[in-house]
Design an enzyme around this catalytic site. Structure first.
Site, PDB file in Angstrom:
ATOM      1  N   GLU A 273       0.849  -1.197   0.000  1.00 24.48           N
ATOM      2  CA  GLU A 273       0.000   0.000   0.000  1.00 24.48           C
ATOM      3  C   GLU A 273       0.871   1.226   0.000  1.00 24.48           C
ATOM      4  O   GLU A 273       1.820   1.317   0.783  1.00 24.48           O
ATOM      5  CB  GLU A 273      -0.809   0.123   1.307  1.00 24.48           C
ATOM      6  CG  GLU A 273      -2.035  -0.688   1.427  1.00 24.48           C
ATOM      7  CD  GLU A 273      -2.747  -0.423   2.763  1.00 24.48           C
ATOM      8  OE1 GLU A 273      -2.760   0.729   3.242  1.00 24.48           O
ATOM      9  OE2 GLU A 273      -3.270  -1.386   3.334  1.00 24.48           O
ATOM     10  N   GLU A 327     -13.518   6.206  -0.739  1.00 23.51           N
ATOM     11  CA  GLU A 327     -14.391   5.381   0.101  1.00 23.51           C
ATOM     12  C   GLU A 327     -15.104   6.265   1.116  1.00 23.51           C
ATOM     13  O   GLU A 327     -14.512   6.704   2.092  1.00 23.51           O
ATOM     14  CB  GLU A 327     -13.564   4.292   0.798  1.00 23.51           C
ATOM     15  CG  GLU A 327     -12.982   3.283  -0.184  1.00 23.51           C
ATOM     16  CD  GLU A 327     -11.977   2.352   0.483  1.00 23.51           C
ATOM     17  OE1 GLU A 327     -12.385   1.522   1.305  1.00 23.51           O
ATOM     18  OE2 GLU A 327     -10.765   2.474   0.179  1.00 23.51           O
TER      19      GLU A 327
END
Ligand SMILES: *[C@@H]1O[C@H](CO)[C@@H](O)[C@H](O)[C@H]1NC(C)=O
Ligand SMILES: *[C@@H]1O[C@H](CO)[C@@H](O)[C@H](O)[C@H]1NC(C)=O
Ligand SMILES: *[C@@H]1O[C@H](CO)[C@@H](O)[C@H](O)[C@H]1NC(C)=O
Length: 510
Positions: A273, A327
Site C-alpha cells: 500500500e 471510500e
C-alpha cells in the site's frame, strides 16, 4: 487509437514519420512495460461502489492495472474477477489468525473460500491479516507466523503452493529506527521473535516481505517536495554515503537495512500500500488532486523504472496503489475518504496515465518535442509558507468535544490505534493510562497522541468534527481526577473512623 495515429503519420513528412514511429514504439513499450507491475488496493468501505463484476471489467478493459489486492475474500468479488486474468491477492482478516493455526480449519477455509474460484479467478497470494504487529494484540502477533505456516501446509496439501503464495503486510511502525535509512532496524522484541521467523518463512516459500510505506503520513510542509518526488536538495546518509532524493526510497531502504541486519536482504520487498489523498481538511498543505497525481504518477514511474533505491539499485517493486476508489464510509479526517484513483462512478479523480487510452495519448502529446532527449525539469511550484503562529501552538491539546458520542469516539480510537500502535500503548490493558477505562478517556488519549505526533495541525484534531483543541493539558485533568479520587477515599476513611465503622469493611471495599 494507434491505428488512426499511424494513418495520419503517412501524410506527414519523413522526419515526423521517423520520430512518429519511435514515439509509437515508445508508447507501446510504455503500455507493455507498465502492464504486469502496477496494482491497486480495492477497498470497499463505501456504500456507493459499483458491483465487483463491473469493476473487474472496467479494470481489464480500460486500465493498465492488472493486479488487485482485496481486503477480504468476498465470494462475489472473486467471482467478478473470473476470466479476467487479473492477479488477485486476498486478505484473511486479523481476527481469524488464531483459528488458522489449526490445519483442519486452514484446509476448510481454502476449500470453501478459494477452491470454488480457481482457476477461473487468478488468485496469486493470500495475506494473513493486515498490519498485525500494529494491533499490539499479543494473541494475534504470536499466532501470525504459525498461521502462515499452517496455511502454507494447507496449500501444499492441495498442490496450490506454487500458484498461491502467503504473506502479510506491515506498517512502518515495525521499525524502531528509520533515519538515516542505513540505520533502519526493527523494533526490539518483534525483530527476533516475530520478524526473523517470518522472514525465514518468506524466504523458504519464495514469498515477498510486504510493507505499507506512506510518505504522505511522514511528511510536513518542509519535506513536501521530498515526499512528492519533486526537485529538492536531497538528504545525505552519512553512514552509507548515499544521497536520497525522495522519501519513498528512504523508507524502502530503512526496511531493507532492517532486513539485512537479520540476514534477510535477499527477500523481495513488495509495496502493499502507498498513496496520496486528493482532498484534505482546510489548511492542510499538499493535499489536492495535483499533489495526489504527482505522487502516484511519479511513484509508478519510479517503481517500474528499474532504477531501484540507493541501497537496492536496479530493482523494480511490485506496487499496489491505495486505493482504487474514494471510500465515503472511512472514518478519520477528510483525506481518509479521498485516497481513490477513481470516483465510485469510475470517473478518474485525476490522470496518471493509468487508463489505457490516456497512456497512448500521453505518449502522443510528447510527439512534437520528440526526440529532444533533455527536457528542462519543471520549476518547483512555489511552496505555500508555513501557517503562521506555529510557535503559539506549543501548549495545545486535542480532546473529544463534550457532545461527541461514544460510537464516534470509538471510531477515532480505532482509526488512530490502527495507524500506529505507538499512539495507543498506554491505553491498552496494563498500560499507564488504561484507567479510567472509558471510551471517552481512551479517545482523549488517542486523539491527542495523534494530534501531537502529526505536528499539532488544526485539521489533525478534526476527527469528523468530534475533536476540539484546548489549552488544558489532559494529563493534568487525569491528575486532578486521581487526586479527587484519593481525597474521596481519605474522606470516607476519616468519616468511617469517626463513625467507628469496622476497618476491615473499608479494606474489603478497597
Ligand atoms: C480445528 O478446526 C476444526 C474445523 O474448524 C474444528 O472442528 C476443530 O475443533 C479445531 N481443533 C481445535 C483443536 O481447535
Ligand atoms: C473440500 O470440499 C469437498 C467438496 O466441496 C469435500 O468433499 C471435501 O471433504 C472438503 N475437504 C475439506 C478438507 O474440508
Ligand atoms: C546497475 O545498473 C548500472 C547501469 O546499468 C550498472 O552500472 C551497475 O553496475 C548496476 N548495479 C548493480 C548493483 O547491479
Amino acid at each position: 487509437m494507434e491505428k488512426n495515429t499511424a494513418t495520419a503519420i503517412v501524410t506527414a513528412n519523413i522526419a515526423s514519420i521517423v520520430s512518429g514511429i519511435v514515439a509509437l514504439l515508445l508508447a507501446s513499450t510504455l503500455v507493455q512495460g507498465m502492464a504486469g507491475t502496477i496494482g491497486v488496493n480495492y477497498g470497499t468501505v463505501a456504500n456507493n461502489l459499483p458491483p465487483p463484476s463491473q469493476v473487474a471489467r472496467f479494470l481489464l478493459e480500460s486500465t493498465i492495472i492488472d493486479r488487485v489486492r482485496l481486503f477480504d475474500s468476498d465470494p462475489q468479488t472473486l467471482q467478478g474477477f473470473a476470466h479476467t486474468g487479473i492477479a488477485i491477492t486476498v486478505t484473511i482478516p486479523n481476527d481469524q489468525i488464531p483459528l488458522l493455526t489449526n490445519l483442519t480449519f486452514a484446509q476448510q477455509w481454502l476449500n470453501t473460500t478459494i477452491n470454488p474460484h480457481i482457476p477461473s479467478t487468478n488468485v496469486v497470494r493470500i495475506l494473513v491479516g493486515n498490519e498485525v504487529l500494529a494491533t499490539a494484540n499479543k494473541l494475534l502477533i504470536s499466532s501470525l507466523v504459525p498461521a502462515m505456516q499452517t496455511l502454507y501446509k494447507a496449500l501444499v496439501s492441495e498442490s496450490l503452493n506454487h500458484q498461491i503464495s502467503v504473506s502479510t503486510p506491515h506498517s512502518l511502525g515495525i521499525l524502531a529506527a528509520s533515519t538515516p535509512p542505513s540505520a533502519g532496524k526493527f523494533r526490539q522484541g518483534y525483530d527476533t521473535h516475530i520478524l526473523k521467523p517470518l522472514l525465514s518463512f518468506l524466504r523458504s516459500t519464495n514469498s515477498p516481505f510486504m510493507i505499507n510505506p506512506y510518505p504522505f503520513f511522514g511528511c510536513s510542509a518542509e519535506t513536501l517536495d521530498y515526499a512528492l518526488f519533486r526537485p529538492n536538495p536531497g538528504v545525505f546518509d552519512e553512514m552509507s554515503k548515499r544521497t536520497y532524493t525522495n522519501m519513498l526510497d528512504g523508507q524502502l531502504d530503512a526496511v531493507f537495512s532492517a532486513m539485512k541486519l537479520l540476514g534477510f536482504d535477499d527477500v523481495e520487498i513488495v509495496i502493499a500500500e502507498t498513496g496520496w489523498p486528493s482532498v484534505g481538511d482546510l489548511g492542510q498543505v499538499g493535499v489536492d488532486a495535483e499533489s495526489a497525481a504527482e505522487f502516484n504518477g511519479k511513484l509508478m514511474q519510479h517503481v517500474m523504472s528499474g532504477v531501484g533505491t540507493p541501497l537496492m539499485p536496479n530493482r523494480t517493486f511490485e506496487t499496489y496503489i491505495f486505493a482504487l476508489f474514494n471510500e465515503d464510509l472511512k472514518p478519520g479526517p477528510t483525506c481518509e475518504r479521498h485516497f481513490g484513483l477513481f470516483e465510485p462512478d469510475m470517473k478518474p479523480v485525476y490522470n496518471i496515465g493509468i487508463l489505457k487510452h490516456t497512456v497512448a495519448a500521453a505518449a502522443e502529446s510528447t510527439f512534437p518535442s520528440y526526440p529532444t532527449p533533455v527536457s528542462t525539469p519543471p520549476a518547483a511550484p512555489a511552496m505555500s509558507p508555513l501557517p503562521a503562529g506555529g510557535g503559539a501552538k506549543g501548549k495545545q491539546w486535542c480532546l473529544p468535544k463534550p457532545e461527541a458520542d461514544d460510537d464516534a469516539l470509538q471510531r477515532n480510537i480505532d482509526y488512530v490505534c490502527g495507524l500506529d500502535s505507538e499512539y495507543c500503548g498506554a491505553i491498552q490493558e496494563g498500560g499507564v493510562c488504561f484507567n479510567p477505562n472509558t471510551v471517552r478517556a481512551h479517545a482523549s488519549y488517542a486523539m491527542n497522541s495523534y494530534y501531537q505526533a502529526l505536528g499539532r495541525n488544526g485539521y489533525d484534531c478534526n476527527f469528523a468534527e468530534t475533536g476540539i483543541i484546548t489549552n488544558v493539558n489532559p494529563s493534568m485533568l487525569r491528575l486532578l481526577f486521581a487526586l479527587q479520587f484519593r481525597s474521596f477515599w481519605l474522606m470516607i476513611l476519616n468519616s468511617n473512623i469517626r463513625r467507628r465503622i469496622d476497618q476491615s469493611l473499608i479494606e474489603s471495599i478497597e
